[in-house]
Motif scaffolding. Structure first.
Motif: not given
Ligand SMILES: [Zn+2]
Length: 403
Positions: A79, A121, A127-128, A131, A352-353, A356
């Motif tokens: 990101h 992100e 949150t995130l 993604s 982290h992305d 997902n």
């Protein structure tokens, strides 16, 4: 077999250019959808085009660079939005190394590698966000209801994606695996002097809001033995919890009482109520459950011994994520060669992305050290040699994966 090799100098030059968007001292201010973020995404799209990649912008502003016909390629990236006061490498490193890997692969005549910069992100809206929408964990309709801390609507802000380029959906089916390079954002590698971390899993996060309710009273006339002081109960709870949790936790477990509101929060009043958050993280979902039991027991015992009441809200949890074993072994092979005796398998304590994306395809992550373990801070940094070694190791792992 090595089919392509990255250009470290070119990667560093692009990383330095991305740093100028929203630059603030050594750090950056590049929140999702701000002018600096949109300008940086336009620049990134231009660099993708110059590399011979086809740019795709999805409805939430995720920017993809595709290598020609889009089927069955490996996706690499991270990101490029930041915290309100962010470092220059958090996310940015993975995006630029993603661009470099896709570009170098293309120059070498293959394999087909796509790159991405996910949007939001860092949680301006949730949150995130980018993604989560892309992987279907959050519907676009639900995302459109999100509002940031200043009252700005996601539905409105995401219209700015059209300033980067034509907007259309990017089907996840175009990709067969996802790899992300990221700074560690913690002290493990910096402390051990190791240069590469191969991520085995990403922690799950559990949390609840709790309250102790005692009796608000005069701080001068209420004898100590008759008080029902909610703040003192919280202190005893915290102390007891630290002792009890230490006997059941693993090496990566952490727990935090991070948000505390004392009522009425006045110097001459015995606190009648304290509301607080408890958050705990570990790569084992089972341990997260066991910790919950201990936290509840301890809170209840504390309330009983102090003659006060305990309340708690719904339990929230984001499950732990395992990285794909095949990708992990390929990353380990690359790390063993690039940094013999100077790498380690490790758990990511940050979300982290990649967590997902792992719901849709095999996923792996690689870490480079953060100097003094500092991140989400203008002072965040990594040695240049570690950035280059991390990028080369990451690229080599992609090579191994496509062979
Ligand atoms: Zn990040």
């Amino acid at each position: 077999m090595t089919r392509f090799q990255i250009d470290g100098e070119r990667m560093l030059a692009d990383l330095g250019k991305l740093r100028t968007f929203g630059a603030c001292g050594n750090g950056v201010k590049r929140r999702a959808f701000t002018d600096a973020d949109i300008a940086s995404r336009k620049w990134l799209a231009t660099r993708m085009t110059e590399a011979g990649l086809t740019v795709h912008i999805d409805p939430v502003g995720n920017v993809f660079g595709m290598p020609g016909e889009a089927t069955n390629c490996i996706l690499v990236g991270s990101h490029s939005d930041t915290q309100p006061e962010g470092g220059w490498l958090d996310g940015a490193l993975g995006v630029i190394v993603g661009l470099e890997v896709a570009r170098a692969a293309r120059e070498a005549g293959g394999p087909p590698i796509a790159c991405v910069s996910f949007q939001d992100e860092e949680g301006r809206f949730s949150t995130l966000t980018g993604s989560r929408v892309w992987t279907g964990a959050l519907s676009l309709e639900d995302a459109d209801q999100l509002v940031d801390a200043d009252g700005a609507c996601f539905a409105q802000e995401r219209q700015k994606a059209a300033q980067i380029g034509p907007v259309a959906n990017v089907p996840p089916e175009w990709f067969r695996a996802f790899l992300e390079l990221h700074i560690e954002q913690g002290p493990v590698l910096d402390t051990t002097g190791e240069r590469i971390g191969v991520v085995s899993d990403i922690v799950g996060i559990a949390g609840e809001r709790m309250s102790f309710i005692g009796e608000q009273n005069h701080a001068g006339t209420t004898p100590m033995r008759l008080r029902k002081d909610a703040f003192q109960a919280l202190v005893r709870f915290t102390d007891a919890l630290n002792t009890k949790l230490r006997t059941i936790v693993g090496p990566a477990t952490v727990w935090t009482i991070g948000h505390v509101v004392v009522h009425p929060n006045a110097a001459s009043v015995v606190p009648g109520r304290v509301d607080f958050s408890v958050q705990w993280r570990d790569p084992s979902d089972r341990l997260l459950q066991d910790m919950r039991t201990v936290i509840h027991q301890t809170a209840k015992e504390t309330a009983d011994t102090n003659g006060i009441e305990w309340q708690h809200s719904n339990y929230n949890a984001i499950p732990a994520t395992r990285c794909d074993p095949t990708i992990v072994s390929v990353l380990e092979r690359a790390a063993r060669t690039a940094a013999p005796n100077a790498w380690r398998p490790m758990t990511s304590g940050a979300l982290h992305d990649a967590a997902n994306v792992s719901k849709l395809m095999p996923m792996g992550m690689l870490f480079v050290p953060s100097i003094n373990g500092i991140s989400h801070n203008f002072d965040e940094d990594t040695a240049i040699a570690d950035l280059v070694l991390g990028a080369q190791t990451f690229a080599q792992a992609v090579n191994l994966l496509v062979n």
